[in-house]
Design an enzyme around this catalytic site. Structure first.
Site, mmCIF file in Angstrom:
data_model
loop_
_atom_site.group_PDB
_atom_site.id
_atom_site.type_symbol
_atom_site.label_atom_id
_atom_site.label_comp_id
_atom_site.label_asym_id
_atom_site.label_seq_id
_atom_site.Cartn_x
_atom_site.Cartn_y
_atom_site.Cartn_z
ATOM 1 C CE1 TYR A 19 0.781 0.174 4.421
ATOM 2 C CE2 TYR A 19 -1.490 -0.445 4.834
ATOM 3 C CZ TYR A 19 -0.233 -0.155 5.303
ATOM 4 O OH TYR A 19 0.004 -0.197 6.637
ATOM 5 C CD GLU A 20 0.688 6.380 1.173
ATOM 6 O OE1 GLU A 20 -0.372 6.007 1.691
ATOM 7 O OE2 GLU A 20 0.811 7.472 0.587
ATOM 8 N N GLY A 21 1.375 2.934 -2.580
ATOM 9 C CA GLY A 21 2.198 2.768 -3.783
ATOM 10 C C GLY A 21 3.017 1.510 -3.698
ATOM 11 C CD GLN A 80 6.761 4.018 -3.123
ATOM 12 O OE1 GLN A 80 7.442 5.036 -3.095
ATOM 13 N NE2 GLN A 80 5.460 4.024 -2.889
#
Lengths: 593, 593
Positions: free
Chosen positions: B434-436, B441
């Site tokens: 999550y969060e990319g 990334q």
């Protein structure tokens, strides 16, 4: 819902193009014509993808339930087990006299991979039975064989292996389970065993437990351990089932995965047992099956990588997200499929090149087992004994990593149980632990196997690599550069590591043992490098011979090139770590951690 | 039952010996005297180890339950949340005018690590609230701030972030959720959002959803996305709660881990929402919080590694199995503890050197965020923006691997849920996603951040490494050889990789993107190498200055030597992979996979 398709074409390629099984002078291999193996693999493929694979998620979700001493397996397991039995699959490589089909072990391995990919937890019921039956076959009296094997080969009765106790796993010399000799030649077994896979369940009429225990007055430590047959129901002289024996399931464990298999605490309370093999030589009896069992666990690691990869590939083709930076590939759609992105490709190629390389490695290892057992080939036995910890440790570590990569392709959906990708990682995780945790495999490799028979087997391995390179070099500059040179470099790294151990292990064994894990991994890479070189050669040959399926062989070559370029160079990192010795590893006082 | 002890001593070492926070000219840092930070860290340590850690297993076992539209959190969560609120922890680094304590972000990070180690799923409720509050703080009108912030800073109301939809995660331009303008300036929000952490639960009076949606008639793609505040209960002018808004939880997901946090499908059915920030600039509003949020996720990765390591260490000291090959260490006992074995040491040192290196990296990153936000330092902002994908991607990948290593130390017991080690791996797994997702990334790092502002920030990073080496070389031959030389070599590898991208990315961006993941990892290693060099220097200085706690500083040096010798050389492998470019990665036609 995840799917599974048996990689029969790839298995045929390995068996016939690479290993050329019918050309090997191993008893029984002359029957392994391509048509014959294809028929078996296709049949197994159908069963595994249509019957076992759909039950995989069910097994994970429902798990096994213990109520009033009875373990209920997940819905559908028992019916599927009957289908597997009817097909004669459990006895594929067992002797005909006990109802088996007497096929080579290599066929059992190929079929076993499919079973394990489709439903690892389910397959363990028959896998454990196979292991227990093999032990009775190797060490039992004729009477014991006649009593147990026909039922076990058919899986009417299943088997278990009871080694671990709460306070001892790797160090079985600490064992406390007792065996008290009785006047009739039997023993009373008392003690508690834990982590007993398939210890209790509802899929068979009887369960035959093989139990390690110490006979009263036995020597201390591992040299006082004996192996016993302890049936759940006593077996009457006419083969019918008698009274319940004094063995009972205490509880089933809540585990990270393989929920469909019941992992039991087993309590032996003066249960009647029969010595299997010689007194105090229980570990020897166990060890004769070790190579097979550990190869089977290595196979589990790769089997989960394979099925996870298949699903990740589907998802990468289907899921539309983002655009190819080099130019739109799906102009009609709102986005391009994931597979256009180089980092997704990297992940898929890691998985694909591992699964195919590992498959070849395991099948090759299985031919060595056949050569050793069927062909009485001592060199093959020594070589597979050396490779066994590599197969087990490297393939389960890497297999696990690949399931994680496959899960990652799904993004957030990979974390949701509904999509099934989490189960592959959770199931695969156990393979790194059981049948000897991977750190113990590394210890076995570096501490025992390397020096076995004066280092003869590791030298034989290096010779094998060297002669393959020599025989194939100079015919094709691309093949030399893409396959043979990387293999040579990796093999050189491995030799340098062995040399380091020899020179520095003298000063302190810790200099070798601090590098054991890295050594196991670099050895694994060299083995997969060798496999890819062999597969590359076979693909080249097929193309040169005008094979019709050009795309298949070209893909093989491309996948091999990927492994050689991207994975094999890991040996250099492992070597550099090994060469730092024990200094930094052992520097801390325990109190200062 | 696993335990957690807050590493307050190590945090103090990083804050004061290494980062020397009070000497930095960042507004608010002058207050961070050692006594002050110690008091806060000790207090947080007590709360996390005594209150939150014991609830970790409870959260995993019970999970969240949805009944009649209400989500029940695990037993004990609500009471613990009240304790956390009473202590003022959620508002630690929030402005005083909204009830916060206005401390620097670096203190929030140190405390956050403890919370996350002790109970990651629990901590997400306040973490999400913090994120949502930060967005309102940065982009809200004064009225919005006054309405929502006091309640959110106190965690009386919690917050959520609604980005993902079933068909789009990374590629938010595909979003379908609509926002229809109303005459009163509000919007009617309609659509479905998935994977909404803390979307519905019973721990707060109200839930403030931040929702990405497209205003009717907005431009296509990502440029038409706006951000909205959608409260669960409408807020009256006097601040009291009004009617229920048209937003409801559809289901909660069955996940691999973080069971204590409710991951919801949220259905918006003409719910009233208020534009936050400018129309069509919702992504910009999100991105201003991205560095913090991603640093927080990187921290989750290391936090699970830390707590898993603590327990693996305990087990390695307690569990008796086998004997030290160099001589018995526990002659009174039946066997020696696991920690005598070199391969167990290797695993523990991997974990320890990672956790401590990662902690320093994250705290350093937090000082950069403080410098950027509090000190208006644009260079710091650029640098932390560059490092953010490294912190998120590298630390979550490695943090996860370390939880697997910790679990492995337990052997079979690691696989049994009862021991708690499985949970750390299952919880840590989400941080890679999550969060990319970490592949995104890597893409952000190589595709955007490297070239940002003409490559200024990556050059600044290299200068920073170079000048550290220059300033510290030549004073101690051991330090040079053990710390500075390896750092120099690794940094050189990283530069060579950047050079490769520049030269070959021109031909095809795929040549760069095929190496993005390796680049992210090698960058991470160089950062941890830099941290270990700085910590080594600080430890040397303390010892030279006659520090009383010799064992602590010697252990730091030894742990640093381990990282430099065994982990940092991974950069060479990553470089060699990168330099093979896209050829083997992209070779296959999609149909031939």
């Amino acid at each position: 819902m995840p799917r599974y398709t048996a990689p029969t074409k790839d298995m045929q390629f390995v068996l016939h193009d690479v290993l050329k099984v019918t050309e090997q002078s191993i008893p029984g291999y002359d029957e392994l014509e391509a048509d014959f193996t294809s028929a078996i693999l296709e049949e197994a493929g159908k069963l595994t993808s249509e019957v076992l694979a759909p039950l995989n998620v069910v097994g994970d979700t429902e798990g096994c339930v213990l109520e009033n001493g009875v373990v209920r397996t997940p819905a559908g397991f028992k019916a599927a087990f009957e289908q597997v039995k009817e097909g004669g699959w459990p006895g594929l490589d067992m002797p005909e006299e006990y109802g088996g089909q007497n096929m080579p072990y290599v066929m059992g391995t190929a079929v076993g991979e499919m079973f394990s990919s489709a439903n690892m937890a389910f397959t363990m019921y028959q896998g454990l039975t196979h292991g227990a039956a093999s032990a009775i076959l190797a060490h039992g009296t004729d009477a014991q064989k006649d009593t147990y094997l026909p039922k076990m080969v058919a899986c009417d009765w299943t088997g278990t292996m009871n080694l671990t106790e709460p306070h001892c796993g790797t160090d079985l010399g600490l064992m406390r389970t007792k065996a008290e000799p009785q006047d009739d030649g039997s023993y009373k077994i008392s003690g508690q065993k834990i982590f007993i896979s398939a210890g209790e369940h509802d899929m068979s009429d009887n369960i035959i437990h093989l139990v390690l225990a110490k006979i009263t007055g036995a020597p201390d430590g591992i040299k006082g351990v004996s192996l016993f047959i302890v049936p759940k129901f006593m077996v009457n002289e006419d083969g019918s089932l008698g009274e319940r024996n004094a063995v009972a399931v205490g509880k089933i464990e809540e585990k990270m995965g393989i929920h469909g298999n019941s992992t039991c605490v087993m309590n032996y309370d003066g249960a009647t047992g029969y010595l299997l093999g010689e007194a105090h030589k229980g570990m020897r009896a166990m060890f004769t099956m070790m190579n097979e069992a550990r190869l089977g666990v290595g196979m589990q690691g790769m089997s989960q990588a394979e099925v996870a990869y298949q699903n990740a590939l589907d998802y990468a083709k289907d899921r539309l997200q983002g655009r190819d930076v080099t130019g739109v590939k799906n102009p009609e759609g709102p986005a391009d499929p994931l597979i256009v992105h180089p980092d997704i490709r990297r992940s898929l190629m890691d998985q694909k090149s591992f699964a195919e390389g590992a498959r070849a490695f395991i099948l090759w290892g299985s031919t060595l087992i056949d050569a050793a057992h069927r062909g009485q080939d001592k060199d093959a036995d020594g070589l597979v004994s050396l490779l066994t910890p590599v197969i087990k440790g490297f393939l389960t570590d890497q297999g696990y990593d690949m399931t994680i990569k496959a899960q990652q392709v799904y993004g957030g959906h990979g974390y949701i149980e509904e999509w099934g990708m989490s189960q592959y990682t959770r199931d695969a995780r156990i393979a790194m632990i059981y049948e000897g945790a991977n750190g113990v495999q590394a210890l076995d490799l570096v501490g025992r196997k390397l020096a076995q028979d004066g280092g003869k087997h590791v030298m034989a391995f290096f010779d094998l690599v060297k002669s393959f390179i020599k025989e194939n070099a100079g015919q094709d500059a691309d093949f030399d550069a893409q396959f043979l040179e990387p293999l040579k470099a990796a093999s050189k790294d491995l030799q340098a590591a062995g040399m380091y151990f020899m020179q520095n292990g003298m000063k302190s064994p810790n200099n070798a043992l601090s590098g054991s894990y890295d050594f196991m991994h670099m050895f694994g890479h060299v083995c997969l490098g060798l496999m890819w070189a062999k597969m590359g050669k076979a693909a080249r040959t097929a193309l040169n011979d005008g094979a019709s399926d050009v795309a298949f062989y070209e893909t093989k070559l491309n996948t091999g090139r990927y492994y050689m370029a991207r994975q094999l160079p890991a040996t250099a990192l492992h070597l550099s770590r090994i060469q730092t010795g024990a200094d930094t590893v052992m520097a801390l006082e325990v109190a200062n951690f």
